[in-house]
Motif scaffolding. Sequence first.
Motif, PDB file in Angstrom:
ATOM      1  N   UNK A   2      37.447  36.546  35.711  1.00 49.81           N
ATOM      2  CA  UNK A   2      36.637  36.553  34.497  1.00 49.81           C
ATOM      3  C   UNK A   2      36.448  37.969  33.958  1.00 49.81           C
ATOM      4  N   UNK A   3      36.219  38.918  34.856  1.00 46.31           N
ATOM      5  CA  UNK A   3      35.860  40.275  34.458  1.00 46.31           C
ATOM      6  C   UNK A   3      37.045  41.055  33.897  1.00 46.31           C
ATOM      7  N   UNK A   4      38.192  40.998  34.561  1.00 43.97           N
ATOM      8  CA  UNK A   4      39.339  41.824  34.145  1.00 43.97           C
ATOM      9  C   UNK A   4      39.765  41.521  32.708  1.00 43.97           C
ATOM     10  N   UNK A   5      40.006  40.258  32.329  1.00 48.83           N
ATOM     11  CA  UNK A   5      40.386  40.011  30.930  1.00 48.83           C
ATOM     12  C   UNK A   5      39.319  40.451  29.934  1.00 48.83           C
ATOM     13  N   UNK A   6      38.046  40.237  30.277  1.00 50.35           N
ATOM     14  CA  UNK A   6      36.969  40.641  29.376  1.00 50.35           C
ATOM     15  C   UNK A   6      36.948  42.151  29.197  1.00 50.35           C
ATOM     16  N   UNK A   7      37.123  42.893  30.287  1.00 53.31           N
ATOM     17  CA  UNK A   7      37.126  44.350  30.182  1.00 53.31           C
ATOM     18  C   UNK A   7      38.317  44.847  29.369  1.00 53.31           C
ATOM     19  N   UNK A   8      39.443  44.165  29.465  1.00 54.51           N
ATOM     20  CA  UNK A   8      40.604  44.565  28.665  1.00 54.51           C
ATOM     21  C   UNK A   8      40.336  44.358  27.174  1.00 54.51           C
ATOM     22  N   UNK A   9      39.637  43.299  26.830  1.00 62.80           N
ATOM     23  CA  UNK A   9      39.251  43.076  25.430  1.00 62.80           C
ATOM     24  C   UNK A   9      38.318  44.189  24.985  1.00 62.80           C
ATOM     25  N   UNK A  10      37.327  44.506  25.809  1.00 58.86           N
ATOM     26  CA  UNK A  10      36.381  45.560  25.459  1.00 58.86           C
ATOM     27  C   UNK A  10      37.054  46.929  25.409  1.00 58.86           C
ATOM     28  N   UNK A  11      38.087  47.117  26.207  1.00 53.27           N
ATOM     29  CA  UNK A  11      38.820  48.391  26.199  1.00 53.27           C
ATOM     30  C   UNK A  11      39.439  48.655  24.831  1.00 53.27           C
ATOM     31  N   UNK A  12      39.790  47.592  24.115  1.00 53.82           N
ATOM     32  CA  UNK A  12      40.344  47.759  22.769  1.00 53.82           C
ATOM     33  C   UNK A  12      39.285  48.267  21.789  1.00 53.82           C
TER      34      UNK A  12
END
Length: 185
Positions: A95-105
């Motif tokens: 759950x966390x990794x994909x969400x952080x990648x979105x936020x990284x953008x």
Amino acid sequence: MLREDVTEAIRAAVFEELAAVGFARMSIEGIARRAGVGKTAVYRRWKSKLALVLDLITAVAAEGAPAPDTGSLHGDVRALLEVAAAALSHPVASQVVPDLLVEAARHPEIADAVRGALLDGRQGVAARIVRAAAERGELPEGADPDRALDLVLGPLYWRLAVVRTPVPDGYLDDLARSAIAALTA
């Protein structure tokens, strides 16, 4: 003096909160409630949720995974895949990794921290695996560790984090063989 048990409870709560609601909806109030502490305990340690998440990502990256040393390229690649598959399949990480990648953008600070957590440590591991394989004569001298990392972990990341399909029996062995074939081609 800050109590380490409270700090650890807050860090654990951040992972749980990120998995439950994502970065955008995560709040200091929710983290404090989940950790069983007051908001002031969180704010004494971090000035914002962004600072808290960046600190957490940096701490996870610092832990790093040691490079496997099985004595063969196939064994090392297979061991690396096993660790990565377990990490990416973990309920919180998935759950966390994909969400952080979105936020990284959206947040360059998160992008830098995620890059450090996901890439820098793995590049070191890949470099050690490639160097050891070259010393054993399994790979040519000068083999590119970045290419190795792309070939080994890229398909696994695609499957588990992007497409979100489980790893079938035998997949990690097949992926290890395919990556090694590409590296030696």
